[in-house]
Design a protein around this motif. Sequence first.
Motif, PDB file in Angstrom:
ATOM      1  N   ASN A 193       0.803  -1.224   0.000  1.00 48.65           N
ATOM      2  CA  ASN A 193       0.000   0.000   0.000  1.00 48.65           C
ATOM      3  C   ASN A 193       0.836   1.273   0.000  1.00 48.65           C
ATOM      4  N   LEU A 194       2.087   1.142  -0.416  1.00 51.09           N
ATOM      5  CA  LEU A 194       2.947   2.319  -0.537  1.00 51.09           C
ATOM      6  C   LEU A 194       3.844   2.089  -1.738  1.00 51.09           C
ATOM      7  N   LEU A 195       3.771   2.999  -2.695  1.00 48.06           N
ATOM      8  CA  LEU A 195       4.568   2.844  -3.916  1.00 48.06           C
ATOM      9  C   LEU A 195       5.623   3.935  -3.945  1.00 48.06           C
ATOM     10  N   HIS A 196       6.897   3.513  -3.999  1.00 43.07           N
ATOM     11  CA  HIS A 196       7.992   4.469  -4.165  1.00 43.07           C
ATOM     12  C   HIS A 196       8.313   4.599  -5.632  1.00 43.07           C
ATOM     13  N   LEU A 197       8.473   5.846  -6.085  1.00 42.27           N
ATOM     14  CA  LEU A 197       8.816   6.060  -7.487  1.00 42.27           C
ATOM     15  C   LEU A 197       9.941   7.069  -7.565  1.00 42.27           C
ATOM     16  N   LEU A 203      -0.924  11.272 -11.744  1.00 42.86           N
ATOM     17  CA  LEU A 203       0.189  10.817 -12.574  1.00 42.86           C
ATOM     18  C   LEU A 203      -0.245  10.202 -13.903  1.00 42.86           C
ATOM     19  N   ALA A 204      -1.378   9.514 -13.934  1.00 47.67           N
ATOM     20  CA  ALA A 204      -1.781   8.859 -15.180  1.00 47.67           C
ATOM     21  C   ALA A 204      -3.216   8.368 -15.077  1.00 47.67           C
ATOM     22  N   GLY A 205      -3.753   7.947 -16.213  1.00 53.89           N
ATOM     23  CA  GLY A 205      -5.065   7.324 -16.219  1.00 53.89           C
ATOM     24  C   GLY A 205      -5.005   5.962 -15.556  1.00 53.89           C
ATOM     25  N   LYS A 206      -6.178   5.337 -15.431  1.00 60.22           N
ATOM     26  CA  LYS A 206      -6.211   4.066 -14.699  1.00 60.22           C
ATOM     27  C   LYS A 206      -6.084   2.880 -15.640  1.00 60.22           C
ATOM     28  N   ALA A 217       9.342  15.223  -7.237  1.00 56.83           N
ATOM     29  CA  ALA A 217       9.123  14.524  -5.983  1.00 56.83           C
ATOM     30  C   ALA A 217       7.877  15.053  -5.292  1.00 56.83           C
ATOM     31  N   GLY A 218       7.242  14.188  -4.526  1.00 56.90           N
ATOM     32  CA  GLY A 218       6.051  14.612  -3.801  1.00 56.90           C
ATOM     33  C   GLY A 218       5.256  13.402  -3.362  1.00 56.90           C
ATOM     34  N   LYS A 219       4.147  13.657  -2.670  1.00 54.84           N
ATOM     35  CA  LYS A 219       3.282  12.569  -2.219  1.00 54.84           C
ATOM     36  C   LYS A 219       1.951  12.652  -2.939  1.00 54.84           C
ATOM     37  N   TYR A 220       1.529  11.541  -3.483  1.00 57.63           N
ATOM     38  CA  TYR A 220       0.271  11.488  -4.221  1.00 57.63           C
ATOM     39  C   TYR A 220      -0.579  10.344  -3.703  1.00 57.63           C
ATOM     40  N   GLY A 221      -1.851  10.402  -4.008  1.00 59.99           N
ATOM     41  CA  GLY A 221      -2.751   9.333  -3.577  1.00 59.99           C
ATOM     42  C   GLY A 221      -3.047   8.384  -4.723  1.00 59.99           C
ATOM     43  N   GLY A 222      -3.330   7.123  -4.360  1.00 61.23           N
ATOM     44  CA  GLY A 222      -3.754   6.145  -5.352  1.00 61.23           C
ATOM     45  C   GLY A 222      -4.937   5.373  -4.808  1.00 61.23           C
ATOM     46  N   VAL A 223      -5.829   4.934  -5.708  1.00 61.39           N
ATOM     47  CA  VAL A 223      -7.026   4.211  -5.263  1.00 61.39           C
ATOM     48  C   VAL A 223      -7.295   3.038  -6.189  1.00 61.39           C
ATOM     49  N   PHE A 236      -3.767   3.420  -1.702  1.00 65.60           N
ATOM     50  CA  PHE A 236      -2.320   3.340  -1.488  1.00 65.60           C
ATOM     51  C   PHE A 236      -1.717   4.725  -1.646  1.00 65.60           C
ATOM     52  N   ASP A 237      -0.533   4.875  -1.088  1.00 63.83           N
ATOM     53  CA  ASP A 237       0.168   6.147  -1.212  1.00 63.83           C
ATOM     54  C   ASP A 237       1.283   6.009  -2.227  1.00 63.83           C
ATOM     55  N   VAL A 238       1.548   7.087  -2.907  1.00 63.81           N
ATOM     56  CA  VAL A 238       2.653   7.103  -3.851  1.00 63.81           C
ATOM     57  C   VAL A 238       3.622   8.177  -3.401  1.00 63.81           C
ATOM     58  N   GLU A 239       4.863   7.748  -3.177  1.00 68.59           N
ATOM     59  CA  GLU A 239       5.892   8.722  -2.814  1.00 68.59           C
ATOM     60  C   GLU A 239       6.903   8.793  -3.945  1.00 68.59           C
ATOM     61  N   VAL A 240       7.000   9.973  -4.531  1.00 68.40           N
ATOM     62  CA  VAL A 240       7.970  10.166  -5.601  1.00 68.40           C
ATOM     63  C   VAL A 240       9.184  10.866  -5.010  1.00 68.40           C
ATOM     64  N   HIS A 241      10.350  10.235  -5.228  1.00 67.49           N
ATOM     65  CA  HIS A 241      11.589  10.753  -4.646  1.00 67.49           C
ATOM     66  C   HIS A 241      12.537  11.155  -5.752  1.00 67.49           C
ATOM     67  N   GLU A 242      13.491  11.999  -5.359  1.00 68.26           N
ATOM     68  CA  GLU A 242      14.608  12.250  -6.272  1.00 68.26           C
ATOM     69  C   GLU A 242      15.391  10.944  -6.389  1.00 68.26           C
ATOM     70  N   GLU A 243      16.123  10.818  -7.492  1.00 73.00           N
ATOM     71  CA  GLU A 243      16.797   9.570  -7.823  1.00 73.00           C
ATOM     72  C   GLU A 243      17.595   9.004  -6.649  1.00 73.00           C
ATOM     73  N   GLU A 244      18.382   9.867  -6.004  1.00 64.13           N
ATOM     74  CA  GLU A 244      19.250   9.444  -4.897  1.00 64.13           C
ATOM     75  C   GLU A 244      18.425   8.864  -3.765  1.00 64.13           C
ATOM     76  N   ALA A 245      17.435   9.645  -3.364  1.00 65.19           N
ATOM     77  CA  ALA A 245      16.589   9.240  -2.239  1.00 65.19           C
ATOM     78  C   ALA A 245      15.877   7.936  -2.564  1.00 65.19           C
ATOM     79  N   PHE A 246      15.438   7.805  -3.822  1.00 62.34           N
ATOM     80  CA  PHE A 246      14.738   6.585  -4.241  1.00 62.34           C
ATOM     81  C   PHE A 246      15.618   5.372  -4.022  1.00 62.34           C
ATOM     82  N   ARG A 247      16.907   5.500  -4.439  1.00 60.80           N
ATOM     83  CA  ARG A 247      17.821   4.363  -4.283  1.00 60.80           C
ATOM     84  C   ARG A 247      18.046   4.037  -2.811  1.00 60.80           C
TER      85      ARG A 247
END
Lengths: 109, 222, 840
Positions: free
Chosen positions: B127-131, B155-158, B176-182, B196-207
């Motif tokens: 329930n948490l997606l890192h991108l 971010l996109a269509g379903k 980067a930011g926090k978005y919602g998903g359903v 679910f939550d979507v957390e978009v990180h900068e490349e470094e943070a993502f890794r």
Amino acid sequence: MRPRSILLLGAGFTIWASAFVALYAMLSVGCRFGWHEVALEGAGGLSLQRLQLVAIFLVHLAAGVALVALLRRWKDRGFLYPLAYVAAIAALSASVFSFGAVFFLSTCA
Amino acid sequence: MAGCLVLSACSGPLSVLEPESASARNATTLWWVMAYAGTGIFMATASVLVLAVVRPSWLRAFGEARLILWGGLVIPLVLLAGLVAAAFALGERGIAAAREPAALRIEAVARQWIWQFRYPGGHVTTNLLHLPAGRDVDIVLTSEDVIHSFWVPRLAGKLDAIPGHTNILRLHADRAGKYGGVCTEYCGIGHAPMRFDVEVHEEEAFRRILASEAATAGEGGE
Amino acid sequence: MSARPTRQTPLRLHRELAALWDTPAGWRRLSAVNHTVLGKRFILAAFFFFAVGGLLAMLIRVQLATSSTAFVGPEAYGQIFTMHGTVMMFLFAIPMFEGFAIYLLPKLLGARDLAFPRLTAYGFWCYIFGASILLLAMVAGVAPDSGWFMYTPLSSSTYSPGINADVWLLGITFVEISALSAAIEITVSVLKVRAPGMSLARMPIMAWYLLVTALMMLFGFPPLILGSILLELERAADLPFFDPLRGGDSLLWQHLFWLFGHPEVYIIFLPAAGAISMMIPTFARHELIGYRAIIVALIAMAFLSFGLWVHHMFTVGIPHLALAFFSAASGLVAIPTAVQIFAWIATLAAGRPRFDVPMLYLGGFFFIFVIGGLTGVMLAMVPFNWQAHDTHFVVAHLHYVLVGGFVFPMMAAAYYWLPHFTGRRAEHRLSKPAFWAIFLGFNLTFFHMHLTGLRGMPRRVDTYPVEARLDWLNLLSSVGSFVMIIGFALFVIDLVVQMRFGQRFRRNPWAARTLEWAMPTPPTSYAFASLPHITERGDRLAPDAEGARLAGGHGYLGFTRNGWMETLGVDMTSGRPDQLIVLPRQSFLPLWSGLLTAAFVLCLLAKLYWLSLFAFAAIVVSLLAWTGGTGARQDTGALPIGKGASARPHWETATPPSWWAMVLACAAEATLFSSLLFGGLFLWLVAPAWPPPQPAMPDPLLAAACLVLMLLAALLGRDAVRALTRGGPPALRLALCAGAHGGAALLFALMAASVPVPTTHAHNATALVLFALCGLRAGFGALLAGYGLWRERAGYLSPVRSLDLRIGRIWHDYAAATGIVGIGAAFVFAWLASSAGAAP
């Protein structure tokens, strides 16, 4: 001998429906068998998929044009013929509108 | 866009009207164009109706058959043709962009009533997606039971997660930011809370996060 | 056989006709077959279910009023929204239009009743009993809960183990019997049962609308019926049509469901649009402009609406080109709609519009429906659809379309035709406040719901996150819905008041120019004391003068004879009278057949499968009992029909209504069968877990024998007709025909039994159903041949009375043709299943 049936009214759109079924079915068959990845040398690198879909489209288009030409001969007689004629034109235009995309859009996901 | 009278009326973690990616932005632009055009068409049609009652002589002078021809056929057909062409082009652009597989593939496995995300290297989150921001990601959608649908509106269509099928959704978050998903396909009594939550990180943070997730993957996955 | 009928005084004529046509009082009311009576019953029942559906909607709005309401739990909520959709679609909208059509159609066409009065009654009972099963399930707390769209695998036994889903599948299929019988009834009635002189070109526009709608139902409902049968078979007998682990696919259900589901929207809209096309000319005081344009638009709409079902499936992962076909057709369907709207506007402009309450409601229709149409075009655009699909944007859109396109026109129609039902003129005290409450309440509920959806609120949720800040939008919707319900309450009160206290009037209060006003109001059971001769288009008549003339018996059939309930049949195109249709009397048989059908459905629900076989046999017997007393034992010849003309009774003519009914029934069955073939191919193409471990290759010897027997049956059926018309005895040929059919049925049963373990793979299950269906058809053929034999023995057949055999011949031919296709398909499927592994 002129056909006198009320079914004439649906003749044009029956061709449209046939085109719809044929295109949708053969699109799925083509994708399943990977025809979109078969490039045809003789047709300038056109994919087999695109070629067969365009062929289906053109055959139905020709049938639609033939029907319009046929009904045109009686288009001033009575009630059914003018209606069938206009409906056939509408169906032909609808075919171009609905299926014109076979030339452009990507065929398989 | 100036469509919302009160700006906050359009915003929210799930709002289509606050897009954060190119593809979502295209859909939103399409929406605003259609909304304005639709308003115009509605106004025009309503005006003709009002004219028919208060100034019928104008319409009669135009001719009833011509009124049906132009109002019912020609004008709507022209507008529709333009709209359909634009929508096809837009759809095709999205599909062409996604033709080559993205470097990063994340599996999203839906089941009643959680989302599980599996990253390369075996890390799993629930329930948490890192991108990562600013690059293409393919979300590979499958379902273990009934049909679910994966939607991150900003971010996109379903796209549906269907048992026995694999669907791939291309995501590309701008920043980067926090978005919602359903989940948007009714999937039983736990459908509404299946978010679910979507957390978009900068490349470094993502890794970095993937690395730390890997450490807790054993228990964190379930 | 009868004295030449003589002209009566109007009063005596009325008494004689009423004695024949009136529905008896007391408990014998249940034997009603009259269209006026049954039309009213349909409308009342449908209105009751509208209230039920509305109540469920209120519960939904209470639950969604805030993000933290704990009014009902998710289990109950699932049942509530499922039942709201199901009730509104199947138990309100379709039956409401059916009732409206049943009541009005004969009166518009200048006939005394519909073609098959007992079928109307049977359809009514199927509707009532099926609806009752659903209602009782809801009261018992086991209502369907997987959504009105019943997507598998959620609705499969693994994820919905209870009886809930079975209630939906069986109850709705039960109700659909009534829809299909209405489709056949309406089509045949429009085509054959009209007043003399009413050629196609002179039909009132409503008849065109209803004809197109009925034909759409004929082809739209069978896919869903097949889908329901397959899903019920999966749930009951573990045949894996939709199970992805065993070669099935949940997408097959979606295709079958929406192949019905989208035309359904137009099936609901078109009759309402027809009513608008009737009302606008009356209030514009001008005939309809664009009569022919509207007919072409209807044809276009009927076809296009079958080419856009996948726009409900844009997010399942389909190639862009396929999406494009459906997207373009979805947008294109707006054109015929626009043609109609501008035809109405042109009619208003051409006339001198007069304002009255129905026009107010039509204004509401215009406002709401145009918005719904525009959002519909938006949703047809794929990139936007991916965002808006399954959100409250769609909820708003569909309510704009359905409430705008059906409920508002039907309310206008209620005010317009209520004087016809009651014979009382309207008093418009409450109708205006009712309108404004409904109109404003509706928009307050649904207008900003577009925004709710775009801000990310999915459909079918009972809660939503507070962070999404959707509370105020939803609260506003809930408030609006309560304003709307107050409006509906006022509407009901207003109707009741008008029925009770409206002023009586003599005839035609709106100065309409259509035929339904050329009769006393409230209408007599026989509608027209004598039938008119139509010389003008249907909206150019003078009902006042015509009505007086007809009541005086100056039209056709202005008399009674032999205690027959008579009306006239005409040549489809020209409207020349070509037969005297003798309609069946009041009867309890439809009720019995309905009860037995209900028993059959309940047996299936209770999983008493052996008992259900007996119930099925009983249904067949009860339906055969309908035929007792129809036709004649000696040749009648042409009878006078008034105005110096004469016509043969329908059983002595080439194409009476029942002949057409058989043709249409074959068309509907062919659609069901094609859907099954589509399913077989679809699974091969798309479903996971293929090829099957053991393909179901039929035994070539059995198949060949079966082919021969079916062809033999068809030839014998044809030969029996030939023999009869030449004066020879057809008995032996009929007996052999029945035998050949029976043999074919047996061979199909053998082939079905030899399908290797049908529960292991969808391919095998499909083969089983394919053989079973072909076998059933052959069995029915045997029954029809046997029936012909019985009629022959009983003396109902002669060279001119060959109808029973000719109806049979249609079926024998049809069964042979489709049986051959079926066997061919079985081989093709088996071949595909074995070589499918070769596909990349």
